[in-house]
Motif scaffolding. Structure first.
Motif, PDB file in Angstrom:
ATOM      1  N   ILE A   1      25.825  34.057  -8.856  1.00  0.00           N
ATOM      2  CA  ILE A   1      26.433  35.212  -9.517  1.00  0.00           C
ATOM      3  C   ILE A   1      26.291  35.039 -11.020  1.00  0.00           C
ATOM      4  O   ILE A   1      26.924  34.182 -11.624  1.00  0.00           O
TER       5      ILE A   1
ATOM      6  N   LEU B   1      22.635  37.649  -8.597  1.00  0.00           N
ATOM      7  CA  LEU B   1      23.322  38.912  -8.845  1.00  0.00           C
ATOM      8  C   LEU B   1      23.581  39.077 -10.332  1.00  0.00           C
ATOM      9  O   LEU B   1      24.043  38.148 -10.992  1.00  0.00           O
TER      10      LEU B   1
ATOM     11  N   ALA C   1      29.438  41.461  -8.805  1.00  0.00           N
ATOM     12  CA  ALA C   1      30.128  40.703  -7.771  1.00  0.00           C
ATOM     13  C   ALA C   1      31.631  40.888  -7.921  1.00  0.00           C
ATOM     14  O   ALA C   1      32.186  40.718  -9.008  1.00  0.00           O
TER      15      ALA C   1
ATOM     16  N   VAL D   1      29.504  37.477  -0.289  1.00  0.00           N
ATOM     17  CA  VAL D   1      29.928  37.980  -1.600  1.00  0.00           C
ATOM     18  C   VAL D   1      29.964  39.502  -1.519  1.00  0.00           C
ATOM     19  O   VAL D   1      29.003  40.134  -1.074  1.00  0.00           O
TER      20      VAL D   1
ATOM     21  N   VAL E   1      30.045  43.124  -3.262  1.00  0.00           N
ATOM     22  CA  VAL E   1      29.354  43.613  -4.457  1.00  0.00           C
ATOM     23  C   VAL E   1      29.585  45.113  -4.616  1.00  0.00           C
ATOM     24  O   VAL E   1      29.644  45.848  -3.618  1.00  0.00           O
TER      25      VAL E   1
ATOM     26  N   GLU F   1      28.279  44.023   1.172  1.00  0.00           N
ATOM     27  CA  GLU F   1      28.691  42.643   1.427  1.00  0.00           C
ATOM     28  C   GLU F   1      27.467  41.870   1.886  1.00  0.00           C
ATOM     29  O   GLU F   1      26.830  42.228   2.877  1.00  0.00           O
TER      30      GLU F   1
ATOM     31  N   VAL G   1      27.619  29.482  -2.597  1.00  0.00           N
ATOM     32  CA  VAL G   1      27.677  30.398  -3.742  1.00  0.00           C
ATOM     33  C   VAL G   1      27.808  29.590  -5.024  1.00  0.00           C
ATOM     34  O   VAL G   1      28.555  28.603  -5.070  1.00  0.00           O
TER      35      VAL G   1
ATOM     36  N   ILE H   1      36.382  36.997 -10.920  1.00  0.00           N
ATOM     37  CA  ILE H   1      35.847  36.919  -9.557  1.00  0.00           C
ATOM     38  C   ILE H   1      36.624  35.902  -8.726  1.00  0.00           C
ATOM     39  O   ILE H   1      36.999  36.176  -7.573  1.00  0.00           O
TER      40      ILE H   1
END
Length: 673
Positions: free
Chosen positions: A173, A196, A391, A409, A411, A420, A427, A439
């Motif tokens: 992320i 992401l 995210a 995750v 999103v 998802e 992660v 987050i």
């Protein structure tokens, strides 16, 4: 284009423009300023345009409603002086900062078309400012201004919003300093990686010198993100590559002989005392790896030929007469940067636009380095980037021992759709100190978001004598610095729109200062706000107190003296009232001025580009969010690899240390099997 300002708000913008430029020869009309701002704020995503629109509605009532709109410019100016410029009411002081929006609408004016169409831009004509393409670079030793987009990310590395995979091995992320380094390391181990990024992709081929548009597109909240009480502006990138795309490429270690003050706080010792024993030798390995990949080196002195030496020469004069050992042992040096290598087609062309992205493909930011490496199709399993995807939180399961296991995750795409994405292995959270904390808070990590630090900056602009027009804009924005131990001073200069918003002053006085644009020099003081902030309802809440204000007064007084020692005739510190200090003031008078002028944070304009902390490393799960491996306590497969893991303020520019911490956590560690 949907206009963000309604009739009343647009009328207030026009009235404020007429008043702020009262009795000055404007180069464009007040209505053009309104039109510029309508377009500018239509390019900013999120809630910031609504917030600014409400501010103009608030100004309507604060300044007298219809009486203000119908009043003469002279009447309006009197009302603004009393209720905004000289107010001691916190709310009025906060809303007075909307003056900068009007200035951006004027000095950020851009004629329809490309750079060449703006060679005769009326604002630039008035300032005697040349866009980069118009500058003469024919002299020996000069670098020609040419575009090279060969290092841009290829379109194939991006995942379309209608082709998002249901499941991948690892999600990273964030694509900035931490995320890109982490993604490259995880991809090197053969895992399928999806990166992401909440922002969009802006390769150098899309970047222009239209300051307003680039600021709107590349910065979080269009460079208007603030702390919760609006006392401090927090600049962060919202683009593929993160803040590395819109910063000056400065690469400083926390501790390094000859580049960091020898008597400054030893951050490694502080971290060890806090329960985060990251050794200097351990991090040095990561520093070296990053510096090698980015080809970090001392910048070329031709690229900072006037503003940079102005700071160093002034400091040397100041230190020579000082009796303070901290001044005597201070480091003054040219910045080391990741602009390299210094070779044809890759060396910096010192156009002065680093903070709105490099349109020449010269800066070796994350898209041109670690992201390119992670997404290289030559590898068996290249990483891919999903941009325009924020995210929101991590979905969990639990193992037999009760630890959480990341399974997905969640999103939000930039069109509002929710997705998802499942993960097989884990992660990496690397969205930056503020976003990563949000987050993790949303994901149920209770201690996340505490102990956030800022390196806070405050500009000090100075006017040089007649006949010393140096066109400081024709060089790198940041060239040299002084590390005084308890604070730093950094040379800096900006293109017209950005410079207008940081130069203090009201009405014709501000116009006069900008009219002398070619005679201005500038530097900023940088001081630490150590673990004073936390995330509250998605916003950074941070209040500096008297210890920080005392240090700020001393730093500003020092920089003022440095300016005068090197020939300045006027100094303009970033104070809300816009006061002027003039040559001939004694040191004691300068000290006394700042003592009386800065009573509270609202008296001064403060900003930060270096938030860090919020998910600090600590061996004790009761005292920190991540362990010594930067894995979130109580989880099996979630790591944090950005500036948020720093347990305390590191005092210097955080870019290189952020990269090094990500490398330390992920490179060669096989975190995901």
């Amino acid at each position: 284009m949907q206009k963000p300002f309604n009739w009343l708000q647009a009328r207030m913008i026009k009235a404020l423009t007429e008043t702020l430029f009262y009795e000055t020869p404007m180069a464009i009309s007040p209505q053009q300023v309104v039109d510029n701002l309508q377009e500018h704020f239509s390019n900013i995503s999120g809630d910031k345009p609504k917030e600014i629109a409400l501010a103009f509605t608030g100004l309507f009532f604060i300044l007298g409603g219809p009486f203000f709109l119908w009043g003469s410019p002279k009447f309006r100016r009197t009302r603004i002086r009393r209720r905004l410029q000289n107010s001691r009411v916190d709310f009025f002081q906060d809303i007075a900062r909307t003056k900068g929006v009007i200035l951006a609408g004027y000095y950020g004016h851009w004629e329809k078309g490309d750079e060449e169409a703006n060679y005769d831009n009326p604002i630039y004509q008035r300032l005697k400012y040349d866009l980069p393409g118009k500058r003469d670079r024919s002299a020996p030793g000069e670098v020609k201004i040419e575009r090279e987009d060969g290092r841009d990310l290829r379109a194939e590395v991006f995942v379309g919003h209608d082709a998002i995979p249901e499941e991948v091995d690892v999600i990273v992320i964030g694509s900035g300093a931490g995320g890109a380094v982490a993604a490259a390391a995880v991809a090197d181990e053969g895992h399928e990686v999806l990166i992401l990024e909440a922002g969009s992709s802006y390769p150098s081929s899309r970047i222009t010198h239209e300051e307003a548009r680039m600021t709107a597109r590349l910065f979080k909240d269009g460079a208007l993100q603030t702390t919760k009480d609006r006392d401090i502006i927090v600049f962060q990138g919202r683009v593929v590559g993160g803040s590395t795309v819109i910063n000056n490429g400065i690469c400083l270690r926390m501790k390094q002989d000859g580049l960091v003050h020898p008597d400054a706080e030893d951050v490694f010792e502080t971290w060890a005392e806090l329960g985060a024993p990251v050794t200097e030798a351990e991090l040095a390995t990561s520093y070296e790896a990053i510096e090698s990949r980015l080809e970090v080196s001392e910048m070329s002195q031709i690229s900072g030929r006037y503003n940079g030496p102005h700071l160093i020469n002034g400091w040397q004069k100041y230190a020579a007469q000082s009796q303070d050992p901290m001044d005597k042992r201070a480091i003054s040096a040219w910045f080391h940067k990741n602009y390299g290598p210094q070779a044809p087609k890759t060396e910096c062309v010192y156009c002065g636009y680093c903070n709105t992205g490099c349109p020449y493909g010269r800066k070796k930011a994350m898209p041109e380095s670690f992201l390119s490496h992670a997404t290289d199709d030559a590898r068996p399993n290249p990483a891919r980037i999903l941009d325009g995807a924020q995210a929101d939180k991590i979905g969990w399961a639990s193992n037999a021992g009760g630890d959480r296991i990341a399974q997905s995750v969640k999103v939000t795409l930039n069109d509002g759709r929710k997705r998802e994405i499942k993960v097989r292995k884990g992660v990496v959270v690397a969205a930056g100190a503020l976003a990563s904390s949000v987050i993790l808070q949303n994901s149920g990590i209770d201690k996340s978001g505490d102990g956030i630090s800022l390196n806070i900056a405050c500009p000090v602009v100075a006017l040089m004598p007649n006949g010393t027009e140096a066109n400081v804009w024709n060089e790198d924005q940041m060239a040299t610095y002084v590390d005084r131990g308890d604070f730093l001073i950094e040379s800096h200069f900006q293109p017209p729109m950005s410079m207008a918003t940081l130069i203090p002053g009201w009405f014709d006085e501000h116009f006069r200062r900008m009219h002398n644009y070619n005679r201005l020099v500038s530097a900023g003081v940088l001081f630490p706000a150590d673990r004073l902030g936390h995330i509250e309802k998605g916003k950074l809440k941070l209040k500096i107190g008297e210890p920080e204000l005392g240090l700020l007064r001393r730093a500003l007084a020092t920089m003022t003296k440095v300016h005068f020692l090197n020939g300045a005739i006027e100094v303009y510190p970033a104070l809300l009232k816009g006061q002027t200090l003039r040559k001939g003031m004694s040191d004691q008078e300068i000290d006394d001025f700042y003592e009386s002028a800065i009573v509270e944070p609202d008296d001064v304009v403060l900003s930060s580009s270096h938030p860090h902390g919020g998910n600090g490393i600590n061996m004790d799960p009761e005292k920190g969010v991540v362990d010594l491996d930067q894995r979130v306590h109580g989880t099996e497969n979630v790591y944090v690899a950005d500036a948020s893991v720093m347990p305390s303020c590191i005092r210097v520019n955080a870019q290189l240390t952020t990269m090094a911490m990500a490398h330390r956590a992920m490179a060669g560690k096989k975190r995901f099997g």
